[in-house]
Design a protein around this motif. Structure first.
Motif, PDB file in Angstrom:
ATOM      1  N   UNK A  55      -4.457   6.966  -1.530  1.00  0.00           N
ATOM      2  CA  UNK A  55      -5.371   6.167  -2.352  1.00  0.00           C
ATOM      3  C   UNK A  55      -5.068   6.350  -3.837  1.00  0.00           C
ATOM      4  N   UNK A  56      -4.772   7.583  -4.245  1.00  0.00           N
ATOM      5  CA  UNK A  56      -4.437   7.854  -5.636  1.00  0.00           C
ATOM      6  C   UNK A  56      -3.189   7.066  -6.057  1.00  0.00           C
TER       7      UNK A  56
ATOM      8  N   UNK B  10      -4.244  -0.114 -10.258  1.00  0.00           N
ATOM      9  CA  UNK B  10      -5.567  -0.055 -10.871  1.00  0.00           C
ATOM     10  C   UNK B  10      -6.668  -0.537  -9.941  1.00  0.00           C
ATOM     11  N   UNK B  11      -6.452  -0.418  -8.631  1.00  0.00           N
ATOM     12  CA  UNK B  11      -7.444  -0.875  -7.655  1.00  0.00           C
ATOM     13  C   UNK B  11      -7.735   0.216  -6.633  1.00  0.00           C
ATOM     14  N   UNK B  12      -8.912   0.145  -6.078  1.00  0.00           N
ATOM     15  CA  UNK B  12      -9.277   1.038  -4.980  1.00  0.00           C
ATOM     16  C   UNK B  12      -8.775   0.425  -3.673  1.00  0.00           C
ATOM     17  N   UNK B  13      -8.418   1.255  -2.699  1.00  0.00           N
ATOM     18  CA  UNK B  13      -7.984   0.704  -1.417  1.00  0.00           C
ATOM     19  C   UNK B  13      -9.146   0.064  -0.662  1.00  0.00           C
ATOM     20  N   UNK B  14      -8.850  -0.966   0.090  1.00  0.00           N
ATOM     21  CA  UNK B  14      -9.843  -1.585   0.963  1.00  0.00           C
ATOM     22  C   UNK B  14     -10.042  -0.731   2.205  1.00  0.00           C
ATOM     23  N   UNK B  15      -8.984   0.027   2.557  1.00  0.00           N
ATOM     24  CA  UNK B  15      -9.031   0.822   3.786  1.00  0.00           C
ATOM     25  C   UNK B  15      -8.129   2.045   3.630  1.00  0.00           C
ATOM     26  N   UNK B  16      -8.638   3.188   4.054  1.00  0.00           N
ATOM     27  CA  UNK B  16      -7.811   4.385   4.175  1.00  0.00           C
ATOM     28  C   UNK B  16      -8.025   4.970   5.563  1.00  0.00           C
TER      29      UNK B  16
ATOM     30  N   UNK C  41       0.837  -1.188   0.000  1.00  0.00           N
ATOM     31  CA  UNK C  41       0.000   0.000   0.000  1.00  0.00           C
ATOM     32  C   UNK C  41       0.871   1.236   0.000  1.00  0.00           C
ATOM     33  N   UNK C  42       0.252   2.367   0.308  1.00  0.00           N
ATOM     34  CA  UNK C  42       0.980   3.637   0.303  1.00  0.00           C
ATOM     35  C   UNK C  42       0.710   4.439   1.563  1.00  0.00           C
ATOM     36  N   UNK C  43       1.727   5.180   1.961  1.00  0.00           N
ATOM     37  CA  UNK C  43       1.644   6.144   3.051  1.00  0.00           C
ATOM     38  C   UNK C  43       2.054   7.493   2.479  1.00  0.00           C
TER      39      UNK C  43
END
Length: 157
Positions: free
Chosen positions: A120-121, A128-134, A97-99
Motif C-alpha cells: 500500500x505504501x 498519491x492514492x490509497x489502494x482500493x483493496x489490499x 498496483x504493487x506486490x
C-alpha cells in the motif's frame, strides 16, 4: 507481455534435503510442474485475480510461468518461518498496483499485514492514492528437518 490474470498460492515442504524441501513446498502450492521465473513486484494494470483452480487450468506442465515468489528455508528445528506476498490494488484498473515479498523467521507478528502495508505504501507514494483493496497470502510453518515455505502470485497470460 502483460498478464491478464493472477492467482495466489502458498505451500510448505519438509525433507532432509533443502532442494527436495523446496520441491515439496511447490507441490503443496500446486505449482511444481512449471518452469517458474521470478519477477519483481508489479501488479499489472487490468489484471484479474482468479482462484488457484481456475489459474491452474490455464497452465501446462513444463510451461514457463512468471511469478512473484517469497521463499524461506531453514533447518533450525522448532523455529517458525514464514513467506508472505502482500498486494495493493488501485481502484483505477488502468494503473498498476504493487506486490511485496516478505520472508524470514516468524516471531508472532502479523507478517501478512506488514506485507500488505508495504504494498500500500508503494502504491500511495507512486500515485498519491490509497489502494482500493489490499490482501496477502502467507504461510507459517514450524521447522522440522529442513523446511521450506513459499507464497506466490502466479501470472497467467
Amino acid at each position: 507481455m502483460v498478464p491478464k490474470k493472477v492467482f495466489f498460492t502458498s505451500g510448505v515442504g519438509r525433507h532432509e534435503d533443502a532442494l527436495v524441501s523446496f520441491e515439496l513446498a511447490l507441490r503443496d502450492a500446486g505449482i511444481e510442474r512449471f518452469n517458474l521465473v521470478t519477477v519483481s513486484s508489479i501488479f499489472p494494470p487490468q489484471c484479474e485475480v482468479i482462484g488457484i483452480e481456475d489459474g491452474l487450468r490455464e497452465l501446462y506442465p513444463g510451461q514457463i510461468v512468471f511469478c512473484v515468489m517469497s521463499r524461506e528455508t531453514s533447518d533450525a528445528e522448532g523455529e517458525k518461518i514464514y513467506a508472505s506476498i502482500g498486494a495493493a490494488i488501485p481502484e483505477d484498473p488502468s494503473l498498476h498496483g504493487y506486490l511485496t515479498e516478505y520472508h524470514g523467521v516468524y516471531r508472532g507478528e502479523d507478517v501478512g499485514r506488514k506485507a500488505e502495508e508495504s504494498a500500500a505504501y508503494m502504491l500511495e507514494t507512486a500515485f498519491g492514492i490509497k489502494p482500493a483493496r489490499t490482501f496477502n497470502v502467507t504461510r507459517v510453518a514450524e521447522v522440522r528437518e529442513t523446511t521450506t515455505v513459499v507464497s506466490a502470485a502466479v501470472f497467467v497470460f
